[in-house]
Write an enzyme that holds these catalytic residues in place. Structure first.
Site, PDB file in Angstrom:
ATOM      1  N   GLU A 105      23.526   6.935  42.034  1.00 59.69           N
ATOM      2  CA  GLU A 105      23.069   8.175  42.657  1.00 59.69           C
ATOM      3  C   GLU A 105      21.805   7.925  43.483  1.00 59.69           C
ATOM      4  OE1 GLU A 105      24.426  11.560  39.417  1.00 59.69           O
ATOM      5  OE2 GLU A 105      22.354  10.866  39.363  1.00 59.69           O
ATOM      6  N   CYS A 106      21.784   8.386  44.709  1.00 58.24           N
ATOM      7  CA  CYS A 106      20.608   8.434  45.569  1.00 58.24           C
ATOM      8  C   CYS A 106      19.849   7.100  45.579  1.00 58.24           C
ATOM      9  CB  CYS A 106      19.697   9.598  45.167  1.00 58.24           C
ATOM     10  SG  CYS A 106      18.615  10.136  46.519  1.00 58.24           S
ATOM     11  N   GLY A 107      18.729   6.992  44.870  1.00 57.08           N
ATOM     12  CA  GLY A 107      17.979   5.737  44.862  1.00 57.08           C
ATOM     13  C   GLY A 107      18.803   4.571  44.366  1.00 57.08           C
ATOM     14  N   LEU A 148      20.943   3.539  47.248  1.00 61.08           N
ATOM     15  CA  LEU A 148      20.199   2.759  48.242  1.00 61.08           C
ATOM     16  C   LEU A 148      20.056   1.298  47.798  1.00 61.08           C
ATOM     17  CD1 LEU A 148      17.293   5.210  49.213  1.00 61.08           C
ATOM     18  CD2 LEU A 148      19.535   4.959  50.278  1.00 61.08           C
ATOM     19  N   SER A 183      26.823   7.919  45.867  1.00 59.34           N
ATOM     20  CA  SER A 183      26.485   8.908  46.885  1.00 59.34           C
ATOM     21  C   SER A 183      25.013   9.254  46.755  1.00 59.34           C
ATOM     22  CB  SER A 183      27.325  10.179  46.727  1.00 59.34           C
ATOM     23  OG  SER A 183      26.863  10.958  45.643  1.00 59.34           O
TER      24      SER A 183
END
Length: 432
Positions: A323-325, A328, A414
């Site tokens: 998720e998110c971080g 990335l 995502s």
């Protein structure tokens, strides 16, 4: 058959006319004060927030759970409060934004859950007008339960007396915090600094608790009746599965309720640090939550051993959910706010660059094979990738835009922060 009892516990929802009035500082100070009085305090945070709960958890000594009518559902919110009231001497709920702001506002939550509002008002530069603002908040909406007001940044005992005298009898002053720059909480682009980053947090909270009771008597809220409610336990879809969960300074945005949900479905959790560990725990699947990978760019890049074991896990066809971080971190490259670029784990094609402005913010619904799950997005990075999304989220606010949900083999990722208890079956699918 034994009838479950209603629990009665003093409680209030701490809101304000706007953001920036000091809700988190006041909530943490109240928490710390009541703990000093040997009371068990349970704290909740309105809306999808990861950072404020870290501060509040430090203050109360227990995990802080979120409350959001849309993301979680009314019944689940009531269940969490009922469970807390069984053990607590006082329940505090920190609101979000201004009292009436948003599609699912703090006022909506207070009215639905029948928890009275305590309005924090920055009294700097105000005297009798303080009472007018308080009166407006209390009477803007009919039937809104209202406990009283809390004055923040009060200049002197004389100032506190003026505020108190201006208030009508049915709007009590619950507490007054003297102005003191030493109790403020430092912040960055996503909000406050994380609790572990504030080296003198304990001293700040102790000072805030003292100030909160120095100008006016700090009053305990009235008891609230919390009716019994229990939900059926989720199916044990993860029985026998071991999930490695990333948790360190770079990856700390994770709902306690998500971990509880995984455990309730039978999973065993093993925590690891992508910053410092060179190996993964023995695990069937991996959970990479959000956080601040951009603040630890070079450390993540230099930990080649961790990137290699993540790649081996993926190549073996074992599930990874990010998720998110965490998403990335799985890209090829990440560039921070200062333009520094570093190689990440490289499991997903593409790169991301931190932006000066917010890229997306809002509540989202995601529809997958097992059904709907809800959550939110909040990020300052811009993605560049050749990946085609498996599906897209449905944002609930016009100013927010859809988020792509990606699947690459056994990896699902995502920008979304999803709330697992909304649909445990969907959540289990990330790890099977």
């Amino acid at each position: 058959m034994q009838t479950m009892a209603t629990h009665h516990c003093p409680a209030m929802l701490i809101s304000a006319p706007a953001s920036g009035q000091g809700k988190t500082t006041i909530t943490a100070a109240l928490t710390y004060y009541h703990r000093q009085q040997n009371r068990k305090v349970r704290v909740f945070k309105t809306g999808p927030d990861f950072i404020d709960p870290q501060i509040l958890s430090f203050a109360c000594g227990h995990p802080v759970y979120q409350l959001d009518l849309w993301m979680m559902g009314e019944a689940h919110c009531c269940e969490l409060l009922y469970q807390a009231a069984a053990d607590a001497d006082v329940i505090l709920i920190e609101g979000v934004m201004g009292l009436f702001d948003g599609d699912s506002s703090s006022a909506d939550l207070a009215q639905t859950l029948d928890v009275p509002v305590a309005a924090v008002i920055d009294a700097g530069g105000m005297a009798q007008t303080f009472a007018a603002v308080a009166y407006g908040l209390a009477h803007y909406r009919a039937d809104l339960p209202f406990a009283g007001v809390i004055a923040n940044k009060v200049g002197s005992p004389g100032h506190a007396k003026l505020l108190l005298e201006a208030l009508p009898e049915n709007l009590p002053l619950l507490a007054a915090m003297a102005k003191d720059d030493g109790v403020g909480l430092p912040s960055r682009h996503l909000g406050l600094l994380q609790a572990d980053e504030i080296g003198d947090l304990d001293l700040r909270l102790a000072r805030a608790a003292d100030l909160l009771n120095s100008l006016a008597l700090c009053r305990l809220p009235e008891p609230v009746a919390f009716a019994p409610i229990t939900a059926s336990p989720p199916p044990r879809l993860l029985a026998g599965k071991r999930i490695a969960v990333a948790r360190d300074a770079a990856f700390s945005f994770i709902y306690q309720a998500n971990l509880d949900c995984l455990l309730a479905m039978g999973a065993e959790l093993a925590f690891f640090s992508p910053l410092t560990d060179s190996a993964l725990p023995e695990a069937d699947s991996i959970y990479l939550p959000g956080g601040y990978p951009e603040l630890h760019l070079q450390t993540l890049a230099d930990n080649v051993a961790m990137k290699q074991v993540l790649q081996a896990h993926h190549q073996a066809g074992k599930p990874i959910y990010a998720e998110c971080g965490g998403f990335l971190y799985l890209l090829e490259r990440l560039t921070d706010h200062d333009g520094h670029c570093a190689n990440m784990a490289g499991l997903l094609p593409g790169s991301a660059q931190m932006q000066k402005r917010l890229v997306n913010l809002g509540m989202h619904s995601l529809q997958l094979e097992q059904g709907e799950i809800r959550g939110h997005s909040f990020h300052h990075s811009q993605l560049t990738t050749t990946m085609q999304p498996f599906t897209m989220s449905n944002p609930q606010r016009q100013r927010s835009h859809s988020e792509n949900f990606f699947r690459v083999g056994s990896l699902q990722a995502s920008y979304l922060h999803l709330y697992f208890p909304f649909n445990p079956q969907v959540a289990a699918g990330f790890f099977l």
